[in-house]
Motif scaffolding. Structure first.
Motif, mmCIF file in Angstrom:
data_model
loop_
_atom_site.group_PDB
_atom_site.id
_atom_site.type_symbol
_atom_site.label_atom_id
_atom_site.label_comp_id
_atom_site.label_asym_id
_atom_site.label_seq_id
_atom_site.Cartn_x
_atom_site.Cartn_y
_atom_site.Cartn_z
ATOM 1 N N GLY A 58 43.413 28.634 51.705
ATOM 2 C CA GLY A 58 42.588 27.434 51.597
ATOM 3 C C GLY A 58 42.632 26.618 52.879
ATOM 4 O O GLY A 58 41.609 26.084 53.327
ATOM 5 N N GLU A 59 43.812 26.524 53.479
ATOM 6 C CA GLU A 59 43.932 25.838 54.773
ATOM 7 C C GLU A 59 43.093 26.560 55.838
ATOM 8 O O GLU A 59 42.412 25.924 56.630
ATOM 9 C CB GLU A 59 45.399 25.783 55.218
ATOM 10 C CG GLU A 59 46.275 24.885 54.391
ATOM 11 C CD GLU A 59 46.023 23.409 54.616
ATOM 12 O OE1 GLU A 59 45.428 23.033 55.652
ATOM 13 O OE2 GLU A 59 46.419 22.623 53.741
ATOM 14 N N ALA A 60 43.166 27.886 55.817
ATOM 15 C CA ALA A 60 42.389 28.670 56.779
ATOM 16 C C ALA A 60 40.896 28.485 56.551
ATOM 17 O O ALA A 60 40.131 28.336 57.509
ATOM 18 C CB ALA A 60 42.770 30.150 56.672
ATOM 19 N N GLN A 66 34.211 37.543 52.278
ATOM 20 C CA GLN A 66 33.982 38.967 52.060
ATOM 21 C C GLN A 66 35.276 39.739 51.805
ATOM 22 O O GLN A 66 35.259 40.765 51.145
ATOM 23 C CB GLN A 66 33.260 39.575 53.264
ATOM 24 C CG GLN A 66 31.826 39.130 53.369
ATOM 25 C CD GLN A 66 31.139 39.628 54.623
ATOM 26 O OE1 GLN A 66 31.728 39.664 55.700
ATOM 27 N NE2 GLN A 66 29.878 40.000 54.483
ATOM 28 N N THR A 67 36.396 39.241 52.310
ATOM 29 C CA THR A 67 37.660 39.951 52.162
ATOM 30 C C THR A 67 38.261 39.759 50.777
ATOM 31 O O THR A 67 38.860 40.686 50.227
ATOM 32 C CB THR A 67 38.654 39.498 53.251
ATOM 33 O OG1 THR A 67 38.042 39.720 54.536
ATOM 34 C CG2 THR A 67 39.948 40.276 53.176
ATOM 35 N N TRP A 68 38.126 38.583 50.204
ATOM 36 C CA TRP A 68 38.670 38.285 48.876
ATOM 37 C C TRP A 68 37.555 37.776 47.964
ATOM 38 O O TRP A 68 37.565 36.626 47.519
ATOM 39 C CB TRP A 68 39.776 37.228 48.982
ATOM 40 C CG TRP A 68 40.969 37.722 49.719
ATOM 41 C CD1 TRP A 68 41.973 38.516 49.221
ATOM 42 C CD2 TRP A 68 41.305 37.471 51.092
ATOM 43 N NE1 TRP A 68 42.888 38.774 50.210
ATOM 44 C CE2 TRP A 68 42.513 38.144 51.361
ATOM 45 C CE3 TRP A 68 40.691 36.753 52.110
ATOM 46 C CZ2 TRP A 68 43.116 38.110 52.608
ATOM 47 C CZ3 TRP A 68 41.296 36.726 53.348
ATOM 48 C CH2 TRP A 68 42.497 37.395 53.589
ATOM 49 N N PHE A 90 50.117 31.898 48.822
ATOM 50 C CA PHE A 90 49.162 32.666 49.625
ATOM 51 C C PHE A 90 47.790 31.998 49.621
ATOM 52 O O PHE A 90 47.187 31.796 50.678
ATOM 53 C CB PHE A 90 49.051 34.099 49.085
ATOM 54 C CG PHE A 90 47.964 34.891 49.746
ATOM 55 C CD1 PHE A 90 48.171 35.457 50.999
ATOM 56 C CD2 PHE A 90 46.736 35.077 49.134
ATOM 57 C CE1 PHE A 90 47.168 36.191 51.621
ATOM 58 C CE2 PHE A 90 45.737 35.809 49.749
ATOM 59 C CZ PHE A 90 45.952 36.367 50.992
ATOM 60 N N TYR A 91 47.283 31.640 48.440
ATOM 61 C CA TYR A 91 45.947 31.049 48.364
ATOM 62 C C TYR A 91 45.932 29.627 48.909
ATOM 63 O O TYR A 91 44.904 29.175 49.420
ATOM 64 C CB TYR A 91 45.395 31.121 46.941
ATOM 65 C CG TYR A 91 44.947 32.522 46.603
ATOM 66 C CD1 TYR A 91 43.902 33.121 47.297
ATOM 67 C CD2 TYR A 91 45.583 33.269 45.627
ATOM 68 C CE1 TYR A 91 43.489 34.418 47.022
ATOM 69 C CE2 TYR A 91 45.177 34.572 45.339
ATOM 70 C CZ TYR A 91 44.131 35.131 46.042
ATOM 71 O OH TYR A 91 43.733 36.417 45.782
ATOM 72 N N ARG A 92 47.043 28.908 48.825
ATOM 73 C CA ARG A 92 47.102 27.588 49.462
ATOM 74 C C ARG A 92 46.925 27.744 50.977
ATOM 75 O O ARG A 92 46.179 26.990 51.602
ATOM 76 C CB ARG A 92 48.414 26.882 49.131
ATOM 77 C CG ARG A 92 48.476 26.402 47.700
ATOM 78 C CD ARG A 92 49.647 25.458 47.448
ATOM 79 N NE ARG A 92 50.941 25.994 47.841
ATOM 80 C CZ ARG A 92 51.788 26.597 47.023
ATOM 81 N NH1 ARG A 92 51.493 26.762 45.747
ATOM 82 N NH2 ARG A 92 52.959 27.024 47.461
ATOM 83 N N MET A 110 41.799 25.808 46.158
ATOM 84 C CA MET A 110 42.799 26.784 46.580
ATOM 85 C C MET A 110 44.114 26.095 46.913
ATOM 86 O O MET A 110 45.182 26.555 46.526
ATOM 87 C CB MET A 110 42.293 27.571 47.790
ATOM 88 C CG MET A 110 41.087 28.429 47.465
ATOM 89 S SD MET A 110 40.377 29.213 48.908
ATOM 90 C CE MET A 110 41.461 30.628 49.001
ATOM 91 N N LYS A 111 44.034 24.972 47.628
ATOM 92 C CA LYS A 111 45.245 24.271 48.051
ATOM 93 C C LYS A 111 45.958 23.599 46.882
ATOM 94 O O LYS A 111 47.174 23.501 46.875
ATOM 95 C CB LYS A 111 44.911 23.250 49.135
ATOM 96 C CG LYS A 111 44.488 23.928 50.441
ATOM 97 C CD LYS A 111 44.288 22.943 51.566
ATOM 98 C CE LYS A 111 42.933 22.307 51.506
ATOM 99 N NZ LYS A 111 42.627 21.451 52.658
#
Length: 79
Positions: A33-35, A49-51, A28-30, A21-22
């Protein structure tokens, strides 16, 4: 997301999915990915579950990254 996919994601190492992701995602996805990298188990589940479709895609990309990291050092020939 199917229960099988969710179980696969939850049982896998989040590092490779987050790395994909990063490295390969939009801004947004980077950030997501950090999260994911920092998330505890309940929050990882919530992110998955959200994405669901996007996270499954990045999971598959992460598997390819992992294979690329591992394979050169295994049985590689030196010139």
């Amino acid at each position: 997301m199917t229960e099988d996919r969710l179980n696969t994601l939850m049982d896998s190492e989040a590092y490779w999915t987050a790395l994909a992701m990063k490295e390969q995602g939009s801004r947004f996805y980077r950030a997501l990915g950090e999260a994911l990298d920092a998330a505890d188990i309940p929050n990882r589940r919530r992110i998955y579950q959200t994405w669901p479709d996007a996270l499954w895609d990045f999971y598959l990309r992460g598997l390819r990254l992992e294979a690329g990291e591992v394979s050169p050092s295994v049985g590689g020939s030196s010139g």
